[in-house]
Structure formats: C-alpha cells, structure tokens
Scaffold this motif. Structure first.
Motif, PDB file in Angstrom:
ATOM      1  N   CYS A  58     -15.174  23.663   3.023  1.00 46.62           N
ATOM      2  CA  CYS A  58     -14.596  24.279   4.213  1.00 46.62           C
ATOM      3  C   CYS A  58     -13.366  25.089   3.806  1.00 46.62           C
ATOM      4  CB  CYS A  58     -14.141  23.215   5.221  1.00 46.62           C
ATOM      5  SG  CYS A  58     -15.384  22.019   5.713  1.00 46.62           S
ATOM      6  N   SER A  59     -12.928  25.925   4.705  1.00 46.69           N
ATOM      7  CA  SER A  59     -11.698  26.682   4.498  1.00 46.69           C
ATOM      8  C   SER A  59     -10.877  26.638   5.775  1.00 46.69           C
ATOM      9  CB  SER A  59     -12.011  28.135   4.144  1.00 46.69           C
ATOM     10  OG  SER A  59     -10.847  28.940   4.257  1.00 46.69           O
ATOM     11  N   GLY A  60      -9.581  26.502   5.586  1.00 47.54           N
ATOM     12  CA  GLY A  60      -8.714  26.537   6.750  1.00 47.54           C
ATOM     13  C   GLY A  60      -8.784  27.848   7.490  1.00 47.54           C
ATOM     14  N   ALA A  61      -9.207  28.886   6.794  1.00 49.90           N
ATOM     15  CA  ALA A  61      -9.270  30.218   7.393  1.00 49.90           C
ATOM     16  C   ALA A  61     -10.419  30.363   8.375  1.00 49.90           C
ATOM     17  CB  ALA A  61      -9.388  31.270   6.297  1.00 49.90           C
ATOM     18  N   TRP A  62     -11.513  29.610   8.180  1.00 48.35           N
ATOM     19  CA  TRP A  62     -12.676  29.856   9.047  1.00 48.35           C
ATOM     20  C   TRP A  62     -13.320  28.618   9.631  1.00 48.35           C
ATOM     21  CZ3 TRP A  62     -16.557  27.113   7.048  1.00 48.35           C
ATOM     22  CH2 TRP A  62     -16.682  27.005   5.659  1.00 48.35           C
ATOM     23  N   TRP A  63     -12.836  27.426   9.317  1.00 46.39           N
ATOM     24  CA  TRP A  63     -13.577  26.256   9.756  1.00 46.39           C
ATOM     25  C   TRP A  63     -13.787  26.195  11.272  1.00 46.39           C
ATOM     26  CZ3 TRP A  63     -12.621  22.178  12.980  1.00 46.39           C
ATOM     27  CH2 TRP A  63     -11.303  22.000  13.431  1.00 46.39           C
ATOM     28  N   PRO A  64     -12.863  26.711  12.113  1.00 41.61           N
ATOM     29  CA  PRO A  64     -13.117  26.615  13.555  1.00 41.61           C
ATOM     30  C   PRO A  64     -14.042  27.702  14.121  1.00 41.61           C
ATOM     31  CG  PRO A  64     -10.748  26.790  13.061  1.00 41.61           C
ATOM     32  CD  PRO A  64     -11.513  27.222  11.856  1.00 41.61           C
ATOM     33  N   ILE A  65     -14.538  28.583  13.281  1.00 37.30           N
ATOM     34  CA  ILE A  65     -15.346  29.700  13.766  1.00 37.30           C
ATOM     35  C   ILE A  65     -16.812  29.306  13.754  1.00 37.30           C
ATOM     36  CG2 ILE A  65     -15.946  32.125  13.449  1.00 37.30           C
ATOM     37  CD1 ILE A  65     -13.260  32.450  11.971  1.00 37.30           C
ATOM     38  N   GLU A  66     -17.412  29.206  14.919  1.00 35.15           N
ATOM     39  CA  GLU A  66     -18.762  28.681  15.064  1.00 35.15           C
ATOM     40  C   GLU A  66     -19.797  29.498  14.287  1.00 35.15           C
ATOM     41  OE1 GLU A  66     -21.597  29.777  16.847  1.00 35.15           O
ATOM     42  OE2 GLU A  66     -22.695  27.872  16.650  1.00 35.15           O
ATOM     43  N   THR A  67     -19.646  30.791  14.254  1.00 31.97           N
ATOM     44  CA  THR A  67     -20.635  31.651  13.608  1.00 31.97           C
ATOM     45  C   THR A  67     -20.591  31.595  12.082  1.00 31.97           C
ATOM     46  OG1 THR A  67     -19.086  33.487  13.846  1.00 31.97           O
ATOM     47  CG2 THR A  67     -20.791  33.250  15.543  1.00 31.97           C
ATOM     48  N   MET A  68     -19.608  30.901  11.524  1.00 31.54           N
ATOM     49  CA  MET A  68     -19.537  30.776  10.069  1.00 31.54           C
ATOM     50  C   MET A  68     -20.501  29.726   9.536  1.00 31.54           C
ATOM     51  SD  MET A  68     -17.449  33.032   9.072  1.00 31.54           S
ATOM     52  CE  MET A  68     -17.090  32.559   7.384  1.00 31.54           C
ATOM     53  N   TYR A  69     -21.106  28.964  10.394  1.00 34.33           N
ATOM     54  CA  TYR A  69     -22.001  27.888   9.975  1.00 34.33           C
ATOM     55  C   TYR A  69     -23.446  28.352  10.109  1.00 34.33           C
ATOM     56  CZ  TYR A  69     -17.786  25.130  10.135  1.00 34.33           C
ATOM     57  OH  TYR A  69     -16.511  24.672   9.910  1.00 34.33           O
ATOM     58  N   ARG A  70     -24.235  28.094   9.075  1.00 31.17           N
ATOM     59  CA  ARG A  70     -25.584  28.649   9.009  1.00 31.17           C
ATOM     60  C   ARG A  70     -26.637  27.714   9.588  1.00 31.17           C
ATOM     61  NH1 ARG A  70     -24.931  33.057   5.882  1.00 31.17           N
ATOM     62  NH2 ARG A  70     -23.240  33.033   4.370  1.00 31.17           N
ATOM     63  N   VAL A  71     -26.312  26.437   9.657  1.00 27.75           N
ATOM     64  CA  VAL A  71     -27.306  25.459  10.101  1.00 27.75           C
ATOM     65  C   VAL A  71     -26.699  24.632  11.225  1.00 27.75           C
ATOM     66  CG1 VAL A  71     -28.922  23.666   9.391  1.00 27.75           C
ATOM     67  CG2 VAL A  71     -28.109  25.347   7.719  1.00 27.75           C
ATOM     68  N   ARG A  72     -27.519  24.353  12.235  1.00 29.02           N
ATOM     69  CA  ARG A  72     -27.061  23.609  13.400  1.00 29.02           C
ATOM     70  C   ARG A  72     -28.041  22.520  13.762  1.00 29.02           C
ATOM     71  NH1 ARG A  72     -25.946  28.812  13.402  1.00 29.02           N
ATOM     72  NH2 ARG A  72     -23.856  29.514  14.047  1.00 29.02           N
ATOM     73  N   ALA A  73     -27.513  21.399  14.212  1.00 36.88           N
ATOM     74  CA  ALA A  73     -28.369  20.323  14.722  1.00 36.88           C
ATOM     75  C   ALA A  73     -28.698  20.594  16.188  1.00 36.88           C
ATOM     76  CB  ALA A  73     -27.670  18.983  14.569  1.00 36.88           C
ATOM     77  N   GLN A  74     -29.420  19.669  16.789  1.00 35.70           N
ATOM     78  CA  GLN A  74     -29.935  19.911  18.137  1.00 35.70           C
ATOM     79  C   GLN A  74     -28.885  19.690  19.224  1.00 35.70           C
ATOM     80  OE1 GLN A  74     -30.477  17.300  16.238  1.00 35.70           O
ATOM     81  NE2 GLN A  74     -30.679  15.425  17.440  1.00 35.70           N
ATOM     82  N   GLY A  75     -27.852  18.941  18.945  1.00 40.03           N
ATOM     83  CA  GLY A  75     -26.818  18.674  19.948  1.00 40.03           C
ATOM     84  C   GLY A  75     -27.051  17.374  20.675  1.00 40.03           C
ATOM     85  N   THR A  76     -25.949  16.750  21.105  1.00 40.16           N
ATOM     86  CA  THR A  76     -26.032  15.510  21.858  1.00 40.16           C
ATOM     87  C   THR A  76     -24.925  15.500  22.914  1.00 40.16           C
ATOM     88  OG1 THR A  76     -26.166  13.093  21.654  1.00 40.16           O
ATOM     89  CG2 THR A  76     -24.567  14.200  20.253  1.00 40.16           C
ATOM     90  N   GLN A  77     -25.241  14.988  24.085  1.00 40.58           N
ATOM     91  CA  GLN A  77     -24.293  15.005  25.184  1.00 40.58           C
ATOM     92  C   GLN A  77     -23.356  13.809  25.117  1.00 40.58           C
ATOM     93  OE1 GLN A  77     -23.828  17.378  27.548  1.00 40.58           O
ATOM     94  NE2 GLN A  77     -22.135  16.208  28.436  1.00 40.58           N
ATOM     95  N   VAL A  78     -22.072  14.090  25.322  1.00 39.04           N
ATOM     96  CA  VAL A  78     -21.052  13.054  25.455  1.00 39.04           C
ATOM     97  C   VAL A  78     -20.424  13.224  26.830  1.00 39.04           C
ATOM     98  CG1 VAL A  78     -18.822  12.237  24.633  1.00 39.04           C
ATOM     99  CG2 VAL A  78     -20.599  12.888  22.991  1.00 39.04           C
ATOM    100  N   THR A  79     -20.446  12.150  27.607  1.00 38.97           N
ATOM    101  CA  THR A  79     -19.882  12.182  28.954  1.00 38.97           C
ATOM    102  C   THR A  79     -18.865  11.071  29.100  1.00 38.97           C
ATOM    103  OG1 THR A  79     -21.953  13.065  29.850  1.00 38.97           O
ATOM    104  CG2 THR A  79     -20.395  12.113  31.419  1.00 38.97           C
ATOM    105  N   VAL A  80     -17.643  11.441  29.481  1.00 43.86           N
ATOM    106  CA  VAL A  80     -16.571  10.473  29.670  1.00 43.86           C
ATOM    107  C   VAL A  80     -16.178  10.491  31.136  1.00 43.86           C
ATOM    108  CG1 VAL A  80     -14.294   9.711  28.916  1.00 43.86           C
ATOM    109  CG2 VAL A  80     -15.783  10.967  27.332  1.00 43.86           C
ATOM    110  N   SER A  81     -16.309   9.362  31.779  1.00 47.11           N
ATOM    111  CA  SER A  81     -15.995   9.277  33.201  1.00 47.11           C
ATOM    112  C   SER A  81     -14.633   8.632  33.399  1.00 47.11           C
ATOM    113  CB  SER A  81     -17.067   8.476  33.929  1.00 47.11           C
ATOM    114  OG  SER A  81     -17.177   7.182  33.361  1.00 47.11           O
ATOM    115  N   SER A  82     -13.979   9.034  34.469  1.00 43.73           N
ATOM    116  CA  SER A  82     -12.634   8.514  34.744  1.00 43.73           C
ATOM    117  C   SER A  82     -12.699   7.236  35.563  1.00 43.73           C
ATOM    118  CB  SER A  82     -11.823   9.572  35.485  1.00 43.73           C
ATOM    119  OG  SER A  82     -12.497   9.953  36.664  1.00 43.73           O
TER     120      SER A  82
END
Length: 127
Positions: free
Chosen positions: A103-127
């Motif tokens: 990783c690099s501090g210059a680009w790690w928060p940039i979503e388009t810098m990553y070439r591979v993605r997983a399917q995603g999972t939902q996290v729900t926090v209720s108050s």
C-alpha cells in the motif's frame, strides 16, 4: 487469477462488535495491499482501512481509528477487519479490495486504485 472471498457482517446494536474476513488468493509471493471500503447508497465509497501484507503496515480512516483493527492471518491468507464500538454511522456495505504490491499513503484511500473487489457484505448498526 486473483480472487477475494468475503464473509462476515450482519446486524448489531450500538457498541457491539463484528468481524469481517477476506480470503485472498492469486498474488505472487502473497505480496499485496488489501483494503476495506464501505458505501452507503447515494454516497461515495469511503476507505476504512488497509494493510500491506509484506511489512504489515496499516492505514486507518480517522473515523474508525482506535475502534477497528485490520490484520492478516498469513497461514490462511485471510485479511480481517475487527470492528468494535460500532456506531449507527458505521452502517454500510463493506467490501474487501486488493492490488499487488504494498500500500501507499498516497493512494490507499482511493477506491479506483484497487484492481480486485469482493462481493461486499452488509453491516447494520442499530441505536
């Protein structure tokens, strides 16, 4: 071929904890940058945390620092995101993403810098 298989997520109450996991395969020498992003519908992707697998260097969004921990279980090539002290504003779709090399501090928060993605999972926090 690089593959990411994500699991975990779910629903918890404020203050609770959850763990996300991402099994990574296909990178040479297991040298890669793995990150977790989250997204709320209608909002841009937000980088949560990232880890360089070779030197174990880690990055965190300031909103989660001290509450979330990203770490690698090298024997199973699994990247975990341990989430504690969860808040309703942590509610989002979380997705593991990766790219080869450190990783690099210059680009790690940039979503388009990553070439591979997983399917995603939902996290729900209720108050």
């Amino acid at each position: 071929r690089v593959q990411l298989v994500e699991s975990g997520g779910g629903s918890v109450q404020t203050g609770g904890s959850l763990r996300l996991s991402c099994v990574v395969s296909g990178y040479d020498n297991n040298d890669y940058c793995a990150a977790w992003f989250r997204q709320v519908p209608g909002q841009p992707h937000e980088a949560v945390a990232a880890i360089s697998t070779k030197n174990d260097y880690k990055y965190y969004h300031e909103a989660v620092e001290g509450r979330f921990t990203i770490f690698l279980e090298a024997t199973n090539n699994t990247v975990f995101l341990e989430m504690g002290s969860l808040k309703p504003e942590d509610t989002a779709m979380y997705r593991c993403q990766a790219r080869g090399g450190p990783c690099s501090g210059a680009w790690w928060p940039i979503e388009t810098m990553y070439r591979v993605r997983a399917q995603g999972t939902q996290v729900t926090v209720s108050s």
